[in-house]
Design an enzyme around this catalytic site. Sequence first.
Site, PDB file in Angstrom:
ATOM      1  NE  ARG A   1       5.558   7.792   8.593  1.00 29.48           N
ATOM      2  CZ  ARG A   1       5.681   6.932   7.585  1.00 29.48           C
ATOM      3  NH1 ARG A   1       5.100   5.756   7.655  1.00 29.48           N
ATOM      4  NH2 ARG A   1       6.379   7.245   6.513  1.00 29.48           N
TER       5      ARG A   1
ATOM      6  CB  SER B   1       4.558   6.146   1.744  1.00 30.77           C
ATOM      7  OG  SER B   1       5.230   6.602   2.865  1.00 30.77           O
TER       8      SER B   1
ATOM      9  N   GLY C   1      -0.876   3.048   6.594  1.00 32.56           N
ATOM     10  CA  GLY C   1      -1.098   2.336   7.862  1.00 32.56           C
ATOM     11  C   GLY C   1      -0.633   0.879   7.864  1.00 32.56           C
ATOM     12  CE  LYS C   2       3.298  -0.032   3.283  1.00 33.24           C
ATOM     13  NZ  LYS C   2       3.048   1.400   3.112  1.00 33.24           N
ATOM     14  N   GLY C   3       2.390  -0.399   8.466  1.00 30.81           N
ATOM     15  CA  GLY C   3       3.204  -0.655   9.656  1.00 30.81           C
ATOM     16  C   GLY C   3       2.356  -0.750  10.915  1.00 30.81           C
TER      17      GLY C   3
ATOM     18  NE  ARG D   1      10.516   6.690   8.180  1.00 28.75           N
ATOM     19  CZ  ARG D   1       9.568   5.948   7.639  1.00 28.75           C
ATOM     20  NH1 ARG D   1       8.901   5.069   8.372  1.00 28.75           N
ATOM     21  NH2 ARG D   1       9.265   6.073   6.364  1.00 28.75           N
TER      22      ARG D   1
ATOM     23  NE  ARG E   1       8.808   8.536   2.039  1.00 27.28           N
ATOM     24  CZ  ARG E   1       9.160   7.328   2.471  1.00 27.28           C
ATOM     25  NH1 ARG E   1       8.238   6.483   2.857  1.00 27.28           N
ATOM     26  NH2 ARG E   1      10.423   6.973   2.531  1.00 27.28           N
TER      27      ARG E   1
ATOM     28  N   GLY F   1       0.855  -1.182   0.000  1.00 24.08           N
ATOM     29  CA  GLY F   1       0.000   0.000   0.000  1.00 24.08           C
ATOM     30  C   GLY F   1       0.889   1.228   0.000  1.00 24.08           C
TER      31      GLY F   1
ATOM     32  CG  ASN G   1      -6.118   1.927   7.807  1.00 23.63           C
ATOM     33  OD1 ASN G   1      -6.982   1.863   8.690  1.00 23.63           O
ATOM     34  ND2 ASN G   1      -4.842   2.247   8.046  1.00 23.63           N
TER      35      ASN G   1
HETATM   36  N1  GDP Z   1       9.928  -4.136  -2.760  1.00 24.74           N
HETATM   37  C1  GDP Z   1      10.121  -3.898  -1.460  1.00 24.74           C
HETATM   38  N2  GDP Z   1       9.547  -2.851  -0.876  1.00 24.74           N
HETATM   39  C2  GDP Z   1       9.757  -2.686   0.439  1.00 24.74           C
HETATM   40  C3  GDP Z   1      10.557  -3.543   1.220  1.00 24.74           C
HETATM   41  N3  GDP Z   1      10.578  -3.094   2.492  1.00 24.74           N
HETATM   42  C4  GDP Z   1       9.802  -2.007   2.519  1.00 24.74           C
HETATM   43  N4  GDP Z   1       9.300  -1.745   1.283  1.00 24.74           N
HETATM   44  C5  GDP Z   1       8.390  -0.687   0.858  1.00 24.74           C
HETATM   45  O1  GDP Z   1       9.107   0.510   0.717  1.00 24.74           O
HETATM   46  C6  GDP Z   1       8.230   1.585   0.896  1.00 24.74           C
HETATM   47  C7  GDP Z   1       8.877   2.600   1.820  1.00 24.74           C
HETATM   48  O2  GDP Z   1       9.020   2.053   3.100  1.00 24.74           O
HETATM   49  P1  GDP Z   1       9.528   2.956   4.313  1.00 24.74           P
HETATM   50  O3  GDP Z   1      10.779   3.636   3.903  1.00 24.74           O
HETATM   51  O4  GDP Z   1       9.583   2.099   5.520  1.00 24.74           O
HETATM   52  O5  GDP Z   1       8.432   4.088   4.409  1.00 24.74           O
HETATM   53  P2  GDP Z   1       6.872   4.069   4.755  1.00 24.74           P
HETATM   54  O6  GDP Z   1       6.164   3.184   3.782  1.00 24.74           O
HETATM   55  O7  GDP Z   1       6.526   5.495   4.559  1.00 24.74           O
HETATM   56  O8  GDP Z   1       6.714   3.620   6.161  1.00 24.74           O
HETATM   57  C8  GDP Z   1       6.935   0.989   1.431  1.00 24.74           C
HETATM   58  O9  GDP Z   1       6.014   0.916   0.351  1.00 24.74           O
HETATM   59  C9  GDP Z   1       7.317  -0.385   1.864  1.00 24.74           C
HETATM   60  O10 GDP Z   1       6.226  -1.279   1.743  1.00 24.74           O
HETATM   61  C10 GDP Z   1      11.157  -4.639   0.555  1.00 24.74           C
HETATM   62  O11 GDP Z   1      11.857  -5.461   1.109  1.00 24.74           O
HETATM   63  N5  GDP Z   1      10.907  -4.779  -0.776  1.00 24.74           N
HETATM   64  N1  ADP Z   2      -6.888   4.255  10.220  1.00 26.69           N
HETATM   65  C1  ADP Z   2      -6.063   5.232  10.586  1.00 26.69           C
HETATM   66  N2  ADP Z   2      -6.579   6.431  10.923  1.00 26.69           N
HETATM   67  C2  ADP Z   2      -5.770   7.451  11.290  1.00 26.69           C
HETATM   68  N3  ADP Z   2      -4.427   7.384  11.346  1.00 26.69           N
HETATM   69  C3  ADP Z   2      -3.857   6.198  11.006  1.00 26.69           C
HETATM   70  C4  ADP Z   2      -4.643   5.083  10.613  1.00 26.69           C
HETATM   71  N4  ADP Z   2      -3.809   4.069  10.347  1.00 26.69           N
HETATM   72  C5  ADP Z   2      -2.554   4.525  10.563  1.00 26.69           C
HETATM   73  N5  ADP Z   2      -2.578   5.799  10.972  1.00 26.69           N
HETATM   74  C6  ADP Z   2      -1.422   6.688  11.262  1.00 26.69           C
HETATM   75  O1  ADP Z   2      -0.895   7.083   9.995  1.00 26.69           O
HETATM   76  C7  ADP Z   2       0.525   7.202  10.053  1.00 26.69           C
HETATM   77  C8  ADP Z   2       1.139   6.307   8.978  1.00 26.69           C
HETATM   78  O2  ADP Z   2       0.955   4.952   9.326  1.00 26.69           O
HETATM   79  P1  ADP Z   2       2.079   3.866   9.077  1.00 26.69           P
HETATM   80  O3  ADP Z   2       1.618   2.601   9.727  1.00 26.69           O
HETATM   81  O4  ADP Z   2       3.402   4.404   9.462  1.00 26.69           O
HETATM   82  O5  ADP Z   2       1.992   3.737   7.483  1.00 26.69           O
HETATM   83  P2  ADP Z   2       2.856   2.930   6.434  1.00 26.69           P
HETATM   84  O6  ADP Z   2       3.582   1.860   7.188  1.00 26.69           O
HETATM   85  O7  ADP Z   2       1.864   2.382   5.472  1.00 26.69           O
HETATM   86  O8  ADP Z   2       3.760   3.917   5.791  1.00 26.69           O
HETATM   87  C9  ADP Z   2       0.938   6.817  11.447  1.00 26.69           C
HETATM   88  O9  ADP Z   2       1.174   7.991  12.196  1.00 26.69           O
HETATM   89  C10 ADP Z   2      -0.262   6.045  11.993  1.00 26.69           C
HETATM   90  O10 ADP Z   2      -0.392   6.176  13.381  1.00 26.69           O
END
Ligand code: GDP
Ligand code: ADP
Length: 394
Positions: free
Chosen positions: A263, A139, A142-144, A170, A274, A137, A297
């Site tokens: 965030r 950036s 809310g995946k994390g 980070r 992003r 999904g 989400n």
């Molecule tokens: N293809 C690939 N994408 C990844 C991997 N790890 C993280 N990502 C993706 O990279 C993107 C950026 O991740 P991150 O830097 O953690 O930032 P965030 O998505 O904003 O939390 C996200 O879409 C992640 O799902 C990986 O091992 N392979």
């Molecule tokens: N359903 C939601 N409603 C409001 N805020 C959310 C929701 N899901 C996640 N968040 C917030 O949005 C921000 C991004 O979420 P994060 O899990 O870091 O996203 P991703 O891993 O996809 O980049 C975080 O601050 C998180 O607490």
Amino acid sequence: MGEEAPEYLLEGLDEFSVFQGNQTSNIVGGKIYVVGGSEDGVNNSISVKVFDRSTGEWLVPTVLGVRPTSCKLHSAIPVNEDRILLLKSNSAPDDCFWFLEVDTRFVKEQKKVFGTEVVAWSKGVQGAGPKPVVISGPSGVGKGTLISKLMRQFPSTFGFSVSHTTRAPREKEVHGVHYYFTERSKMENDIREGKFLESASVHGNLYGTSIEAVEAVTDSGKRCLLDIDVQGARSVRASSLEAIFIFICPPSFEELEKRLRARGTETEEQVQKRLRNAKAEIDQGKSPDLFDHILVNDDLEKCYEDLQKILGLEDNADAVSYPTSEDIRVTDFHAVSTRDQKVLIHCGTEQGMTPTIYELDVSSLKGGAPGRTRGLNIHGIDLSTDVQSGINPV
Ligand SMILES: Nc1nc2c(ncn2[C@@H]2O[C@H](COP(=O)(O)OP(=O)(O)O)[C@@H](O)[C@H]2O)c(=O)[nH]1
Ligand SMILES: Nc1ncnc2c1ncn2[C@@H]1O[C@H](COP(=O)(O)OP(=O)(O)O)[C@@H](O)[C@H]1O
């Protein structure tokens, strides 16, 4: 169909002596695969040489995958016309069965990439293991957050695939927990050496899932969660890894922007990048041939509930499902043979004791290089009661 022994086989004998210790040779598709002792005394891994019978040449193959460590004795036998089963005697059950893939789909693809002879190692594992879950999904969607909730509530059910990345950590991120923060040149080299299941350039940095990251989680009996981008999901879909693919969508673009900014982990420039990428990711995420499920989400608790339903977790029980495995030990004195889709492993023992025979079913192997070969179905044949088998104890 008697074949005359070609002269070059005699010339080739010198080459055989390159390997120290026990070595085996098997013919698959016109080539002889010689598997032997340790390569150079440094790597301490089993090595491979290939003799092409049509040209009379020795080939030094590109060897992919984690290699089995050398052992005093091994045996080897071709199975399924595209791989050789290697049995390491006196090894632990999780180090006993290895497959040298010589003509599988993965190997054929890699031959085109490298332009050389290619073979690939894959460790054999009993049981199929739970299917990994790929979560993708844009950036900030809310995946994390969702993955953390799953890991907290079901710590013995799920394990996280720790990716490698060239981006800077980070503030609260820990090396080896959230990511392996890596130098680009080192990561590029590891990708070339086939250590990665997939890799992609995302928002200007390199990200990748190492084969070991996924396999280590699955080996422990846990279900592996992967947080990867859409390109990565596509690569995993095309790989031998059988997974479930879930795309997380934001309720609106404005909300996504709001979450990313709130965030507060990225600079304005990084946020802009992003958001630009998010548009294409959301379009691709909706492609039905890639994702099995799409979740919006909006309300976090509702989305988390839906995710649990997809993963069959409604009863809230944190259960580990370790793959069942027989405690097998292949002795130094063993013989191996195949019939139909079965491999018989006859293990000799001290004089006067009944030998053990294991039957290994290779009809439903799953996965394979660049990961593990799962689904090994092994059981011991009880010679004292197995009257039907017609096998006489010796
Ligand atoms: N293809 C690939 N994408 C990844 C991997 N790890 C993280 N990502 C993706 O990279 C993107 C950026 O991740 P991150 O830097 O953690 O930032 P965030 O998505 O904003 O939390 C996200 O879409 C992640 O799902 C990986 O091992 N392979
Ligand atoms: N359903 C939601 N409603 C409001 N805020 C959310 C929701 N899901 C996640 N968040 C917030 O949005 C921000 C991004 O979420 P994060 O899990 O870091 O996203 P991703 O891993 O996809 O980049 C975080 O601050 C998180 O607490």
